[in-house]
Motif scaffolding. Structure first.
Motif, short mmCIF file in Angstrom:
data_model
loop_
_atom_site.label_atom_id
_atom_site.label_comp_id
_atom_site.label_asym_id
_atom_site.label_seq_id
_atom_site.Cartn_x
_atom_site.Cartn_y
_atom_site.Cartn_z
N LYS A 186 11.02 -0.89 -16.80
CA LYS A 186 10.72 -1.87 -15.75
C LYS A 186 9.23 -2.22 -15.78
O LYS A 186 8.38 -1.32 -15.77
N PRO A 187 8.88 -3.50 -15.80
CA PRO A 187 7.47 -3.90 -15.81
C PRO A 187 6.83 -3.63 -14.46
O PRO A 187 7.35 -4.01 -13.42
N LEU A 188 5.67 -2.96 -14.47
CA LEU A 188 4.97 -2.59 -13.24
C LEU A 188 3.64 -3.31 -13.07
O LEU A 188 3.17 -3.48 -11.94
N ALA A 189 3.01 -3.73 -14.16
CA ALA A 189 1.73 -4.43 -14.07
C ALA A 189 1.42 -5.09 -15.40
O ALA A 189 1.84 -4.60 -16.46
N THR A 190 0.69 -6.19 -15.35
CA THR A 190 0.27 -6.89 -16.55
C THR A 190 -1.23 -7.11 -16.51
O THR A 190 -1.78 -7.52 -15.49
N LEU A 191 -1.87 -6.81 -17.63
CA LEU A 191 -3.30 -7.08 -17.81
C LEU A 191 -3.43 -8.24 -18.78
O LEU A 191 -2.82 -8.24 -19.85
N ARG A 192 -4.22 -9.24 -18.40
CA ARG A 192 -4.46 -10.37 -19.29
C ARG A 192 -5.86 -10.92 -19.04
O ARG A 192 -6.29 -11.05 -17.89
N ARG B 59 -3.84 4.19 -9.06
CA ARG B 59 -4.79 4.93 -9.89
C ARG B 59 -4.99 4.21 -11.22
O ARG B 59 -6.12 4.11 -11.73
N MET B 60 -3.90 3.72 -11.82
CA MET B 60 -4.00 3.03 -13.11
C MET B 60 -4.87 1.79 -13.01
O MET B 60 -5.81 1.58 -13.79
N ILE B 61 -4.57 0.92 -12.04
CA ILE B 61 -5.30 -0.34 -11.92
C ILE B 61 -6.76 -0.10 -11.56
O ILE B 61 -7.67 -0.75 -12.12
N THR B 62 -7.03 0.84 -10.67
CA THR B 62 -8.42 1.09 -10.26
C THR B 62 -9.22 1.82 -11.32
O THR B 62 -10.45 1.91 -11.23
#
Length: 253
Positions: free
Chosen positions: A116-122, A244-247
């Protein structure tokens, strides 16, 4: 272009489409992952910590004083070598080559064990908007991210909603999202549609997603309205791992 628009602006239809394609919008189904570990661009440094301190929130109401985190974490660096972030070792990163438009930039989609996709970085994204309508809003969490400061301004992690029981949020757009934004926090009683972009050379970047009950599991809340599910999501282990991942996003050494 300059920094992303302030809280008084909203994203137009053409950018809503680009958001959906980029992975920050509501993602209808799981993405297949060929590996249970990050792609080769990820480093192999894994933390053996059994718990991790939850990031300190400011400017929003924290869901809880502390929260458990995944036991093992690894570090991913984008293929262009510009940005790095931490993620649970059990999650995967899809970093496909040749899928970005001309002009380059980085792309990484993070999925959980179920794909399941939880976040995208672009990165290297063009942004711009016009505020056509305002909605009731709530900032569930907010935290400044000094490591991503550009031109003297630090962006922030934010999890926010639009609409309430009496007034729906924007049509055809999920009304809750977490991500990073350079624009200021909303003020007053109303805010434009959610617009999560932050300043990053040469233009702007995004790292986050719209909250989706299909992808973001909130045990025991399936019968609740969408916005109530979003609020309860802040109490889950998965949310604290995502936060925690995004920050943890920062320039690569």
């Amino acid at each position: 272009m300059g920094s992303p628009s302030a809280a008084g602006t909203a994203i137009p239809a053409v950018f809503l489409v680009s958001l959906l394609l980029a992975g920050c919008g509501l993602q209808a189904g799981p993405q297949q992952s060929t590996s249970a570990s990050p792609s080769p661009a990820a480093t192999s440094t894994t933390e053996a910590a059994t718990t991790a301190a939850a990031p300190t929130a400011s400017g929003g109401s924290a869901a809880t004083a502390s929260a458990p985190a995944s036991a093992a974490w690894t570090t991913f660096t984008t293929a262009d070598g510009q940005l790095t972030f931490e993620l649970p070792a059990a999650w995967s990163v899809r970093d496909p080559a040749g899928e970005l438009p001309d002009g380059g930039g980085a792309f990484a989609e993070v999925t959980n064990q179920a794909g399941k996709p939880l976040a995208t970085l672009r990165t290297n994204m063009a942004t711009g908007s016009t505020c056509m309508e305002r909605f009731p809003y709530q900032v569930l969490e907010s935290q400044e991210l000094p490591a991503l400061t550009q031109n003297g301004t630090a962006p922030r992690f934010i999890f926010e909603t639009r609409g309430n029981g009496a007034t729906p949020g924007p049509a055809d757009t999920p009304a809750a999202a977490y991500g990073i934004q350079t624009s200021q926090l909303p003020t007053g009683d109303l805010a434009c549609a959610i617009f999560h972009f932050f300043t990053w050379p040469p233009t702007a970047a995004m790292f986050g997603a719209f909250f989706s009950p299909e992808n973001n599991v909130v045990p025991g809340a399936e019968s609740l309205p969408y916005l109530e599910q979003a609020k309860k999501y802040t109490q889950t282990d998965e949310y604290w791992d995502i936060k925690r991942m995004i920050t943890s996003l920062r320039p690569a050494a």
